[in-house]
Design a protein around this motif. Sequence first.
Motif, short mmCIF file in Angstrom:
data_model
loop_
_atom_site.label_atom_id
_atom_site.label_comp_id
_atom_site.label_asym_id
_atom_site.label_seq_id
_atom_site.Cartn_x
_atom_site.Cartn_y
_atom_site.Cartn_z
N GLY A 29 21.53 95.37 84.56
CA GLY A 29 21.93 93.90 83.67
C GLY A 29 21.68 94.08 82.30
O GLY A 29 22.22 93.73 81.41
N ASP A 30 19.86 94.23 81.97
CA ASP A 30 19.28 94.61 80.53
C ASP A 30 19.33 95.51 79.82
O ASP A 30 19.77 94.89 78.28
N MET A 31 20.22 96.30 80.63
CA MET A 31 21.24 97.76 79.68
C MET A 31 22.95 97.73 79.13
O MET A 31 23.08 97.67 78.54
N TYR A 32 22.97 96.71 80.21
CA TYR A 32 24.57 95.83 79.35
C TYR A 32 24.09 95.07 78.32
O TYR A 32 24.77 95.78 77.60
N ASN A 33 23.36 93.81 78.61
CA ASN A 33 22.37 93.55 77.59
C ASN A 33 22.42 94.27 76.31
O ASN A 33 22.39 94.32 75.34
N GLY A 34 21.52 95.05 76.51
CA GLY A 34 21.46 96.14 75.33
C GLY A 34 22.64 96.93 74.93
O GLY A 34 22.92 96.67 73.55
N ILE A 35 23.16 97.63 75.66
CA ILE A 35 24.59 97.76 74.86
C ILE A 35 25.31 97.16 74.26
O ILE A 35 25.73 96.75 73.24
N SER A 36 26.01 95.99 74.31
CA SER A 36 26.56 94.56 74.58
C SER A 36 25.72 93.97 72.51
O SER A 36 26.37 94.26 71.76
N ASP A 37 24.35 93.94 73.06
CA ASP A 37 24.03 93.67 71.19
C ASP A 37 24.13 94.34 70.88
O ASP A 37 24.45 94.16 69.49
N ALA A 38 23.73 95.95 71.05
CA ALA A 38 24.01 97.23 69.75
C ALA A 38 25.85 96.41 69.09
O ALA A 38 25.79 96.75 67.85
N LEU A 39 26.73 96.50 70.49
CA LEU A 39 28.13 96.37 69.69
C LEU A 39 28.12 95.38 69.02
O LEU A 39 29.46 95.40 67.95
N ASP A 40 27.54 94.07 69.24
CA ASP A 40 28.03 92.64 68.19
C ASP A 40 27.82 93.31 67.49
O ASP A 40 27.93 92.96 66.26
N GLN A 41 26.24 94.02 66.83
CA GLN A 41 25.61 94.64 65.87
C GLN A 41 26.58 95.28 64.69
O GLN A 41 26.73 95.40 63.67
N LEU A 42 27.42 96.32 65.56
CA LEU A 42 28.13 97.24 64.75
C LEU A 42 28.90 95.76 64.21
O LEU A 42 29.96 96.50 63.26
N GLU A 43 29.36 95.60 65.41
CA GLU A 43 30.95 94.03 64.99
C GLU A 43 31.34 93.16 63.62
O GLU A 43 31.42 93.01 63.11
#
Length: 256
Positions: A29-43
């Motif tokens: 779960g922490d890794m999924y949130n980490g990826i989503s954080d990075a994708l939000d940063q990209l967006e």
Amino acid sequence: MTEQVLTEIQGHIIIIRLNRADKKNALTGDMYNGISDALDQLENDSNLRVGVITGTKDCFTAGNDLVDFLNSSSIGGDSPVGRFLRTLPNLTKPLVAAVNGPAVGVGTTMLMHCDLVYAAPGAKFQMPFATLGLCPEAGSSLLFPQLIGYRKAAKLLMLCEMFRADEAVEMGIVNEVVDAEEYQAHAIAKAQQLAVLPPRSIRVTKQLLRTGNAEQLKAIMKMEEDYFTEMLQGPEAKEAFSAFLEKRKPDFSQFN
């Protein structure tokens, strides 16, 4: 940001690296949130134009960490998986993937939402949802038949057969197979090519390429989420997960 998901900025590119090599980058779960954080940063960062997602040198991801996943009640709502599955198809900027070694479960299905995919010869893809008493996710029940045809999709999603990088190229899942020493650098170079192009032109082109699927994909992903969440708590999944953890062959003979 968890240390098991690393990010690096190179000019207009954000590189997202799964970094849990001792567990074959199995996703928590922490890794999924980490990826989503990075994708939000990209967006949301106007300076960033392209994302690259990759794993460690020899492994993309073995899919979900089953021990962590057993504690999940849903892949929807506010769950880390749900957040990731909402974020990925709504990304307006291009995402490039670099894959080697295992790309299991969501490690394969997420590639359908990437715009360019490059793989090393040792990449191995598999979607073993049915063998775990579950169903497809990430819109794969729509996107795979559209891309490769019903028969091939049924083989991959029902029989859960593994396939190689060269087969993935033939099916249109991977753009190109690149030497294992170069595949990540090659993906980053392609991202750099995208990053110097007119950014709005690239975003609108991506939008147009995907618009025809948008509403249908949303509906299918909701249906997948509902079934998956129900089945995750069901007896077939419990038998499959228990068998995996106990290192035995599952027995589904009692189910109908």
